[in-house]
Design a protein around this motif. Structure first.
Motif, PDB file in Angstrom:
ATOM      1  N   ASP A   3       0.862  -1.180   0.000  1.00  0.00           N
ATOM      2  CA  ASP A   3       0.000   0.000   0.000  1.00  0.00           C
ATOM      3  C   ASP A   3       0.901   1.233   0.000  1.00  0.00           C
ATOM      4  O   ASP A   3       1.488   1.591   1.008  1.00  0.00           O
ATOM      5  CB  ASP A   3      -0.909  -0.017   1.231  1.00  0.00           C
ATOM      6  CG  ASP A   3      -1.838   1.194   1.258  1.00  0.00           C
ATOM      7  OD1 ASP A   3      -2.002   1.851   0.210  1.00  0.00           O
ATOM      8  OD2 ASP A   3      -2.390   1.473   2.332  1.00  0.00           O
ATOM      9  N   HIS A   5       0.174   4.256  -0.162  1.00  0.00           N
ATOM     10  CA  HIS A   5      -0.399   5.433   0.475  1.00  0.00           C
ATOM     11  C   HIS A   5      -0.470   5.280   1.993  1.00  0.00           C
ATOM     12  O   HIS A   5      -1.061   6.114   2.667  1.00  0.00           O
ATOM     13  CB  HIS A   5      -1.784   5.739  -0.103  1.00  0.00           C
ATOM     14  CG  HIS A   5      -1.713   6.154  -1.531  1.00  0.00           C
ATOM     15  ND1 HIS A   5      -1.353   7.422  -1.917  1.00  0.00           N
ATOM     16  CD2 HIS A   5      -1.902   5.464  -2.673  1.00  0.00           C
ATOM     17  CE1 HIS A   5      -1.349   7.496  -3.236  1.00  0.00           C
ATOM     18  NE2 HIS A   5      -1.679   6.319  -3.724  1.00  0.00           N
ATOM     19  N   ARG A  85       1.527   4.198  -6.783  1.00  0.00           N
ATOM     20  CA  ARG A  85       0.333   3.831  -7.536  1.00  0.00           C
ATOM     21  C   ARG A  85      -0.781   4.818  -7.234  1.00  0.00           C
ATOM     22  O   ARG A  85      -0.919   5.281  -6.111  1.00  0.00           O
ATOM     23  CB  ARG A  85      -0.135   2.432  -7.143  1.00  0.00           C
ATOM     24  CG  ARG A  85       0.760   1.327  -7.602  1.00  0.00           C
ATOM     25  CD  ARG A  85       0.233  -0.005  -7.152  1.00  0.00           C
ATOM     26  NE  ARG A  85       0.250  -0.049  -5.676  1.00  0.00           N
ATOM     27  CZ  ARG A  85      -0.706  -0.577  -4.937  1.00  0.00           C
ATOM     28  NH1 ARG A  85      -1.752  -1.125  -5.498  1.00  0.00           N
ATOM     29  NH2 ARG A  85      -0.626  -0.577  -3.633  1.00  0.00           N
ATOM     30  N   ARG A  87      -4.512   6.014  -6.315  1.00  0.00           N
ATOM     31  CA  ARG A  87      -5.528   5.401  -5.455  1.00  0.00           C
ATOM     32  C   ARG A  87      -6.603   4.756  -6.336  1.00  0.00           C
ATOM     33  O   ARG A  87      -7.000   5.305  -7.359  1.00  0.00           O
ATOM     34  CB  ARG A  87      -6.188   6.443  -4.570  1.00  0.00           C
ATOM     35  CG  ARG A  87      -5.279   6.944  -3.483  1.00  0.00           C
ATOM     36  CD  ARG A  87      -6.063   7.777  -2.515  1.00  0.00           C
ATOM     37  NE  ARG A  87      -5.223   8.397  -1.531  1.00  0.00           N
ATOM     38  CZ  ARG A  87      -4.965   7.877  -0.347  1.00  0.00           C
ATOM     39  NH1 ARG A  87      -5.469   6.708  -0.022  1.00  0.00           N
ATOM     40  NH2 ARG A  87      -4.185   8.508   0.507  1.00  0.00           N
ATOM     41  N   SER A  88      -7.086   3.603  -5.896  1.00  0.00           N
ATOM     42  CA  SER A  88      -8.168   2.953  -6.638  1.00  0.00           C
ATOM     43  C   SER A  88      -9.481   3.646  -6.331  1.00  0.00           C
ATOM     44  O   SER A  88      -9.599   4.417  -5.379  1.00  0.00           O
ATOM     45  CB  SER A  88      -8.226   1.475  -6.275  1.00  0.00           C
ATOM     46  OG  SER A  88      -8.581   1.335  -4.921  1.00  0.00           O
ATOM     47  N   GLU A  89     -10.485   3.367  -7.105  1.00  0.00           N
ATOM     48  CA  GLU A  89     -11.794   4.011  -6.926  1.00  0.00           C
ATOM     49  C   GLU A  89     -12.385   3.716  -5.556  1.00  0.00           C
ATOM     50  O   GLU A  89     -12.986   4.590  -4.936  1.00  0.00           O
ATOM     51  CB  GLU A  89     -12.749   3.526  -8.013  1.00  0.00           C
ATOM     52  CG  GLU A  89     -12.424   4.057  -9.400  1.00  0.00           C
ATOM     53  CD  GLU A  89     -12.598   5.564  -9.492  1.00  0.00           C
ATOM     54  OE1 GLU A  89     -13.515   6.105  -8.867  1.00  0.00           O
ATOM     55  OE2 GLU A  89     -11.786   6.193 -10.176  1.00  0.00           O
ATOM     56  N   SER A  90     -12.235   2.505  -5.072  1.00  0.00           N
ATOM     57  CA  SER A  90     -12.822   2.141  -3.780  1.00  0.00           C
ATOM     58  C   SER A  90     -12.128   2.879  -2.637  1.00  0.00           C
ATOM     59  O   SER A  90     -12.765   3.236  -1.643  1.00  0.00           O
ATOM     60  CB  SER A  90     -12.762   0.645  -3.553  1.00  0.00           C
ATOM     61  OG  SER A  90     -11.424   0.221  -3.500  1.00  0.00           O
ATOM     62  N   GLU A  91     -10.822   3.147  -2.749  1.00  0.00           N
ATOM     63  CA  GLU A  91     -10.098   3.864  -1.708  1.00  0.00           C
ATOM     64  C   GLU A  91     -10.438   5.342  -1.719  1.00  0.00           C
ATOM     65  O   GLU A  91     -10.530   5.972  -0.683  1.00  0.00           O
ATOM     66  CB  GLU A  91      -8.595   3.689  -1.887  1.00  0.00           C
ATOM     67  CG  GLU A  91      -8.095   2.308  -1.587  1.00  0.00           C
ATOM     68  CD  GLU A  91      -6.618   2.195  -1.854  1.00  0.00           C
ATOM     69  OE1 GLU A  91      -5.990   3.202  -2.239  1.00  0.00           O
ATOM     70  OE2 GLU A  91      -6.076   1.089  -1.699  1.00  0.00           O
ATOM     71  N   SER A  92     -10.644   5.906  -2.883  1.00  0.00           N
ATOM     72  CA  SER A  92     -10.916   7.345  -2.956  1.00  0.00           C
ATOM     73  C   SER A  92     -12.336   7.690  -2.504  1.00  0.00           C
ATOM     74  O   SER A  92     -12.614   8.809  -2.127  1.00  0.00           O
ATOM     75  CB  SER A  92     -10.693   7.859  -4.387  1.00  0.00           C
ATOM     76  OG  SER A  92     -11.578   7.222  -5.273  1.00  0.00           O
ATOM     77  N   ASP A  93     -13.257   6.713  -2.522  1.00  0.00           N
ATOM     78  CA  ASP A  93     -14.623   6.946  -2.036  1.00  0.00           C
ATOM     79  C   ASP A  93     -14.693   6.906  -0.511  1.00  0.00           C
ATOM     80  O   ASP A  93     -15.708   7.258   0.062  1.00  0.00           O
ATOM     81  CB  ASP A  93     -15.578   5.892  -2.597  1.00  0.00           C
ATOM     82  CG  ASP A  93     -15.784   6.082  -4.097  1.00  0.00           C
ATOM     83  OD1 ASP A  93     -15.505   7.201  -4.584  1.00  0.00           O
ATOM     84  OD2 ASP A  93     -16.195   5.105  -4.744  1.00  0.00           O
TER      85      ASP A  93
END
Length: 95
Positions: A3, A5, A85, A87-93
Motif C-alpha cells: 500500500d 499510500h 500507484r 488510489r483505486s476508486e474504492s479507496e478514494s470513495d
C-alpha cells in the motif's frame, strides 16, 4: 501488493531521505578530510614528496562509498514517492 499510500510507506521513504542526506554529507566530509593538508606528510629521503598514509586512503574510500550509498538512498526514496500507484476508486470513495 504494498500500500503505497500508507503511513509506514511514506515514513520509510522519509527515513531513506534523511539517511541518504546524512551518509552523503559524512562521505563528503571524509573525502574532503583525506584531501586536506593535515592528511599529507612530507617524506624527504633523496627527494621531498608528499605522502598519504594508508589510514587516510581508507578514510577516503569509506567516504566515497558512504557518499555513493547516500545518493542511491536519495534516488530510491525519490522514486518511492514519485512513482506511487494512484488510489483505486474504492479507496478514494472512503470505503
Amino acid at each position: 501488493m504494498v500500500d503505497t499510500h500508507s503511513r509506514g510507506y511514506l515514513l520509510a521513504a522519509r527515513r531513506m531521505v534523511w539517511c541518504g542526506i546524512l551518509l552523503f554529507v559524512l562521505g563528503l566530509v571524509g573525502v574532503a578530510g583525506s584531501q586536506s593538508d593535515g592528511a599529507m606528510s612530507w617524506e624527504c629521503e633523496s627527494t621531498c614528496r608528499r605522502v598519504e598514509s594508508g589510514l587516510w586512503n581508507t578514510v577516503e574510500m569509506a567516504g566515497a562509498l558512504s557518499a555513493g550509498t547516500g545518493v542511491v538512498l536519495l534516488v530510491a526514496a525519490f522514486l518511492m514517492v514519485m512513482l506511487r500507484r494512484p488510489r483505486s476508486e474504492s479507496e478514494s470513495d472512503g470505503r
